[in-house]
Design a protein around this motif. Structure first.
Motif, mmCIF file in Angstrom:
data_model
loop_
_atom_site.group_PDB
_atom_site.id
_atom_site.type_symbol
_atom_site.label_atom_id
_atom_site.label_comp_id
_atom_site.label_asym_id
_atom_site.label_seq_id
_atom_site.Cartn_x
_atom_site.Cartn_y
_atom_site.Cartn_z
ATOM 1 N N GLN A 63 0.812 -1.213 0.000
ATOM 2 C CA GLN A 63 0.000 0.000 0.000
ATOM 3 C C GLN A 63 0.848 1.267 0.000
ATOM 4 O OE1 GLN A 63 -3.519 0.182 0.087
ATOM 5 N NE2 GLN A 63 -3.291 2.390 -0.133
ATOM 6 N N ASN A 64 1.977 1.238 0.688
ATOM 7 C CA ASN A 64 2.785 2.446 0.836
ATOM 8 C C ASN A 64 3.765 2.666 -0.310
ATOM 9 O OD1 ASN A 64 1.565 3.090 3.317
ATOM 10 N ND2 ASN A 64 2.983 1.755 4.438
ATOM 11 N N GLU A 65 3.759 1.778 -1.289
ATOM 12 C CA GLU A 65 4.635 1.939 -2.449
ATOM 13 C C GLU A 65 3.915 2.717 -3.544
ATOM 14 O OE1 GLU A 65 6.766 -1.610 -3.721
ATOM 15 O OE2 GLU A 65 6.131 -2.588 -1.866
ATOM 16 N N GLU A 66 4.684 3.442 -4.328
ATOM 17 C CA GLU A 66 4.112 4.224 -5.428
ATOM 18 C C GLU A 66 3.672 3.285 -6.550
ATOM 19 O OE1 GLU A 66 2.916 7.847 -6.987
ATOM 20 O OE2 GLU A 66 3.857 7.454 -5.047
ATOM 21 N N PRO A 67 2.421 3.387 -6.997
ATOM 22 C CA PRO A 67 1.989 2.555 -8.127
ATOM 23 C C PRO A 67 2.773 2.893 -9.394
ATOM 24 C CG PRO A 67 0.109 3.569 -7.011
ATOM 25 C CD PRO A 67 1.338 4.238 -6.484
ATOM 26 N N ILE A 68 2.827 1.936 -10.302
ATOM 27 C CA ILE A 68 3.489 2.146 -11.596
ATOM 28 C C ILE A 68 2.403 2.370 -12.636
ATOM 29 C CG2 ILE A 68 4.973 1.114 -13.360
ATOM 30 C CD1 ILE A 68 6.309 -0.497 -11.127
ATOM 31 N N GLY A 69 2.389 3.540 -13.246
ATOM 32 C CA GLY A 69 1.265 3.950 -14.082
ATOM 33 C C GLY A 69 1.390 3.674 -15.562
ATOM 34 N N THR A 70 2.276 2.748 -15.952
ATOM 35 C CA THR A 70 2.378 2.376 -17.365
ATOM 36 C C THR A 70 2.460 0.867 -17.489
ATOM 37 O OG1 THR A 70 4.809 2.417 -17.469
ATOM 38 C CG2 THR A 70 3.643 4.501 -17.894
ATOM 39 N N VAL A 71 1.897 0.334 -18.551
ATOM 40 C CA VAL A 71 1.982 -1.101 -18.813
ATOM 41 C C VAL A 71 3.429 -1.519 -19.043
ATOM 42 C CG1 VAL A 71 1.440 -2.879 -20.538
ATOM 43 C CG2 VAL A 71 -0.379 -1.414 -19.623
ATOM 44 N N THR A 72 4.173 -0.699 -19.794
ATOM 45 C CA THR A 72 5.559 -1.068 -20.086
ATOM 46 C C THR A 72 6.387 -1.120 -18.800
ATOM 47 O OG1 THR A 72 6.065 1.250 -20.582
ATOM 48 C CG2 THR A 72 5.519 -0.185 -22.440
ATOM 49 N N GLY A 73 6.190 -0.144 -17.913
ATOM 50 C CA GLY A 73 6.920 -0.139 -16.659
ATOM 51 C C GLY A 73 6.585 -1.340 -15.794
#
Length: 250
Positions: A63-73
């Protein structure tokens, strides 16, 4: 096998670790989903296949980690996490956004000569069918979408505090899938089986069938009654399909 602690603890959940597995099924959650969505699959396949459920950042114990907002990432990180676990025959199962992530992760592994025995792609149109969507741009749009697809516990949608916790990851996932554009001619070498609901508001049967243009291997499609989360009503049939493949490929 030398296990990577980072791969195990961050990205991969094994609800039923096998002592000497012969086959692995890797499961990719939908947008806003988490590894626990596949706990019932892991339970059903225990003894037949070891299930690895992927856990994206920004939810549950991440929960405290930053989401990754790209499919490639996301696919880059997923492929990296899975490489230590490809010493056995394995297949991928992905639902909705998870289907695209399974496809893109497989493409990355195949560049290294590592190929799944099957991609099971569920509830998602082929990358060649692009729709302009912008659900991720507003909380109201996200909540309306979640209610429409009926894949989120209503208690979450009705609880402002819970919504405040989960919306950042959901928004990030929707941004990733809505802005995803597949490379022209992108394909995998492995076989593909598509599963879809006949009344899915986000994927027509024609759009699902078009996945056959993205594989050089055998292709099959199974159409079930229901909407975007048709699999909730057909879980036993789907589990049996997955177990049959595990027995034949393991």
């Amino acid at each position: 096998m030398t296990q990577s602690p980072a791969a195990t603890n961050q990205w991969i959940r094994r609800f039923h670790p096998a002592h000497a597995p012969r086959f692995r099924l890797v499961c990719f959650p939908h947008a806003g989903g988490s590894a626990s969505f596949y706990f019932p699959v892991s339970t059903a396949l225990a003894g037949t296949a070891e299930v690895l459920a992927m856990q994206y950042p920004g939810r549950q114990d991440r929960q405290n980690e930053e989401p990754i907002g790209t499919v490639t990432g996301l696919a880059d990180r997923l492929a990296e996490a899975l490489r230590p676990w490809t010493d056995l025959p394995f297949a991928f199962f992905g639902h909705s956004m998870g289907a695209v992530l399974a496809f893109e992760t497989a493409r990355r592994l195949e560049k290294d000569g590592i190929s799944p025995t099957m991609l099971f792609l569920s509830g998602r149109r082929a990358p060649s069918f692009v729709r302009e969507e912008s659900v991720h741009r507003s909380d109201e749009g996200l909540i309306a979408e979640l209610k429409k697809l009926s894949g989120t516990d209503p208690r979450v949608l009705d609880d402002p505090d819970l919504l405040r916790m989960v919306l950042p990851a959901i928004r990030s996932d929707y941004k990733a899938i809505e802005t995803y554009r597949c490379e022209p001619g992108a394909r995998v070498a492995c076989p593909v089986t598509v599963l879809t609901g006949d009344n899915d508001p986000r994927t027509t049967v024609e759009e699902a069938r078009a996945w056959q243009d993205h594989t050089d291997g055998p292709f099959d499609i199974a159409v079930y009654s229901g909407g975007h989360f048709y699999l909730s009503d057909h879980q036993q049939e789907i589990n049996e399909r997955l177990a049959e493949h595990a027995r034949s490929a393991g």
